[in-house]
Design an enzyme around this catalytic site. Structure first.
Site, PDB file in Angstrom:
ATOM      1  N   CYS A   1       0.825  -1.208   0.000  1.00 55.55           N
ATOM      2  CA  CYS A   1       0.000   0.000   0.000  1.00 55.55           C
ATOM      3  C   CYS A   1       0.858   1.256   0.000  1.00 55.55           C
ATOM      4  O   CYS A   1       1.995   1.265   0.491  1.00 55.55           O
ATOM      5  CB  CYS A   1      -0.857   0.040   1.256  1.00 55.55           C
ATOM      6  SG  CYS A   1      -1.959  -1.349   1.467  1.00 55.55           S
TER       7      CYS A   1
ATOM      8  N   GLU B   1       0.570   3.916   1.831  1.00 62.23           N
ATOM      9  CA  GLU B   1       0.911   4.411   3.171  1.00 62.23           C
ATOM     10  C   GLU B   1       2.180   3.739   3.695  1.00 62.23           C
ATOM     11  O   GLU B   1       3.057   4.386   4.259  1.00 62.23           O
ATOM     12  CB  GLU B   1      -0.235   4.117   4.160  1.00 62.23           C
ATOM     13  CG  GLU B   1      -1.563   4.772   3.819  1.00 62.23           C
ATOM     14  CD  GLU B   1      -2.475   3.857   3.005  1.00 62.23           C
ATOM     15  OE1 GLU B   1      -2.005   3.243   2.025  1.00 62.23           O
ATOM     16  OE2 GLU B   1      -3.665   3.774   3.358  1.00 62.23           O
TER      17      GLU B   1
ATOM     18  N   CYS C   1      -6.031   0.574   5.003  1.00 59.68           N
ATOM     19  CA  CYS C   1      -6.402  -0.804   5.359  1.00 59.68           C
ATOM     20  C   CYS C   1      -5.914  -1.121   6.783  1.00 59.68           C
ATOM     21  O   CYS C   1      -5.166  -0.349   7.392  1.00 59.68           O
ATOM     22  CB  CYS C   1      -5.796  -1.780   4.353  1.00 59.68           C
ATOM     23  SG  CYS C   1      -4.028  -2.053   4.564  1.00 59.68           S
TER      24      CYS C   1
ATOM     25  N   CYS D   1      -2.046  -1.094   7.295  1.00 59.55           N
ATOM     26  CA  CYS D   1      -1.469   0.252   7.344  1.00 59.55           C
ATOM     27  C   CYS D   1      -1.810   0.932   8.668  1.00 59.55           C
ATOM     28  O   CYS D   1      -0.991   1.664   9.225  1.00 59.55           O
ATOM     29  CB  CYS D   1      -1.950   1.088   6.161  1.00 59.55           C
ATOM     30  SG  CYS D   1      -1.213   0.548   4.611  1.00 59.55           S
TER      31      CYS D   1
HETATM   32 ZN   LIG Z   1      -2.821  -0.473   3.470  1.00 58.13          ZN
END
Ligand SMILES: [Zn+2]
Length: 161
Positions: free
Chosen positions: A73, A75, A112, A115
């Site tokens: 991801c 992040e 998510c 993260c």
């Molecule tokens: Zn994530």
């Protein structure tokens, strides 16, 4: 037995124009980072911009892979890079945005669970809260700390308790 309640507080803004200058700058950086995402499979481009205590601005975007499980991801790309390059500098804020191919999401982008866990760990690591700015076309949400995104989080102290 007792029933307990956890409340979280966040601020909701109607547009980027309403945000403090620094938040606005972070959202703009996240939006441009999203355009460089490697998202050939989902076409869902996410961008993150991390502001460090020393003023450094680190951006990241999602990186996908044909085997799907090896992507990461936006992040975490940004947070891990920031902590790899500046291991002793606290993270002050992060902005997150997402583009689904039709433009920025109408409602704020939501990190998510993984993260959120990494954000909480980063707060624990530097012992200070991280301002979270979640971008959306209709609303922008701002939270004063990552822990609000992950109540009852697993924290390092659990390893020694
Ligand atoms: Zn994530």
């Amino acid at each position: 037995m007792q029933t307990r309640e956890i409340k979280i507080l966040f601020k909701e803004f109607e547009s980027v124009a309403e945000l403090p200058a620094q938040d606005k700058q972070l959202i703009e950086a996240a939006r441009s980072a999203a355009l460089n995402a490697y998202a050939p499979y989902s076409k869902f481009q996410v961008g993150a911009a991390v502001l460090l205590e020393n003023g450094e601005l680190i951006t990241g975007n999602n990186q996908e892979n044909a085997d799907f499980t090896d992507g990461l991801c936006a992040e975490r790309v940004a947070l891990f890079y920031a902590q790899a390059k500046f291991p002793s500098v606290p993270v002050k804020a992060i902005a997150v945005t997402a583009n689904n191919g039709k433009g920025i999401l109408e409602e704020p982008a939501q990190p998510c669970g993984s993260c959120r866990q990494v954000l909480v760990e980063t707060e624990v690591r530097f012992n200070q809260p991280i301002r979270i700015i979640l971008d959306g076309k209709q609303h922008i949400h701002v939270l004063d700390e990552a822990e609000s995104l992950l109540p009852l989080a697993f924290k390092p102290k659990a390893l020694n308790s």
